[in-house]
Design a protein around this motif. Structure first.
Motif, mmCIF file in Angstrom:
data_model
loop_
_atom_site.group_PDB
_atom_site.id
_atom_site.type_symbol
_atom_site.label_atom_id
_atom_site.label_comp_id
_atom_site.label_asym_id
_atom_site.label_seq_id
_atom_site.Cartn_x
_atom_site.Cartn_y
_atom_site.Cartn_z
ATOM 1 N N HIS A 1 -3.801 5.806 3.244
ATOM 2 C CA HIS A 1 -3.398 4.423 3.803
ATOM 3 C C HIS A 1 -4.550 3.916 4.828
ATOM 4 C CE1 HIS A 1 -1.319 1.440 6.019
ATOM 5 N NE2 HIS A 1 -0.356 1.325 4.765
ATOM 6 N N LYS B 1 0.876 -1.210 -0.263
ATOM 7 C CA LYS B 1 0.038 -0.071 0.025
ATOM 8 C C LYS B 1 1.072 1.281 -0.162
ATOM 9 C CE LYS B 1 -2.090 -1.186 3.786
ATOM 10 N NZ LYS B 1 -1.473 -2.674 3.926
ATOM 11 N N SER B 2 1.771 1.334 0.887
ATOM 12 C CA SER B 2 2.780 2.669 0.950
ATOM 13 C C SER B 2 3.508 2.576 -0.316
ATOM 14 C CB SER B 2 3.449 2.614 2.147
ATOM 15 O OG SER B 2 2.716 2.564 3.469
ATOM 16 N N ILE C 1 1.223 4.019 -2.858
ATOM 17 C CA ILE C 1 1.002 5.430 -2.738
ATOM 18 C C ILE C 1 2.108 6.290 -2.991
ATOM 19 C CG2 ILE C 1 0.363 7.048 -0.803
ATOM 20 C CD1 ILE C 1 -1.556 5.058 0.408
ATOM 21 N N ASP D 1 -0.513 8.880 4.982
ATOM 22 C CA ASP D 1 0.102 7.535 4.998
ATOM 23 C C ASP D 1 0.940 7.401 6.671
ATOM 24 O OD1 ASP D 1 1.416 5.024 5.029
ATOM 25 O OD2 ASP D 1 1.807 5.132 3.124
#
Length: 240
Positions: free
Chosen positions: A145, A85-86, A89, A99
């Motif tokens: 996030h 996810k991070s 992003i 995040d």
């Protein structure tokens, strides 16, 4: 990216249709175009009701390299810890982003390396949510996030989207648990076995809802990505 001309459709691995622009003569095969429900009406595109867009293993066609949402909309990126996810992003978002991993790293840079994160996690989380609140109060489009287990955060974002007359969207990374654990090892950080099992249960329920074609409560749309589709994605943006 926005399709020009009447879009065609292809079947995803789950049988749902995803839109694709027609090929340009003499050029490379185009990426799939996503026409998400919050986008304003655009020439050559279809308006599609709130739905789940499945871009996993899209019938051998390339997944899109751009996802575009409406100006003022909010986006949550969800999936297991270690699913990427991070990474997604940071690689794709040029708009405001919230995040918790960014906040953690900022705190780690200021504190002694020997100090365990567990000791200051509550303060780091508080700083993260305070920053998100400032972004929302400014009326900005934000990519958030979503750890998945904090449903109250999605409820908060859904209320904020409704208040400003916009839409909350979800981008979900469908990554198997072994791959997610590999991702945790690669970044040098992991969650406890108990926490990971809790995440798995929550994510499994969420994925079952998405596979049934229903966005999570409060979301106007959801986009499902596997690792290949996530790796191809280059831009997650908001229409000006």
């Amino acid at each position: 990216m926005t399709a020009r001309g009447e879009p065609t459709t292809v079947q995803s691995s789950s049988g749902r249709e995803v839109s694709a622009p027609p090929p340009s003569p003499g050029g490379p095969a185009p990426a799939l175009a996503t026409t998400l429900p919050a986008l304003p009406a655009q020439p050559g595109t279809r308006q599609i009701p709130a739905t789940v867009r499945d871009l996993r293993a899209t019938g051998g066609r390339p997944a899109p390299d751009t996802l575009t949402f409406g100006q003022g909309d909010l986006v949550v990126v969800s999936g297991l810890p270690g699913s990427g996810k991070s990474t997604l992003i940071r690689r794709t978002v040029r708009a405001a982003r919230a995040d918790s991993q960014d906040t953690r790293e900022q705190w780690e840079a200021r504190l002694p390396a020997a100090l365990p994160y567990a000791l200051y996690r509550p303060l780091a989380r508080l700083a993260h949510y305070a920053a998100l609140r400032r972004m929302l109060r400014a009326g900005r489009s934000v990519v958030v996030h979503d750890c998945g287990t904090q449903r109250w955060v999605r409820h908060w974002l859904a209320r904020e989207a409704r208040r400003r007359g916009r839409t909350l969207h979800m981008v979900f990374l469908d990554v198997d648990p072994d791959t997610a654990l590999d991702g945790q090892r690669a970044r040098g950080r992991g969650v406890s076995r108990y926490a990971f099992l809790r995440h798995r249960r929550v994510v499994a329920r969420l994925l079952a809802t998405l596979d049934a074609g229903t966005p999570p409560p409060g979301c106007g749309s959801a986009t499902l990505l596997d690792r290949a589709a996530a790796d191809r994605l280059r831009t997650l943006t908001f229409r000006a």
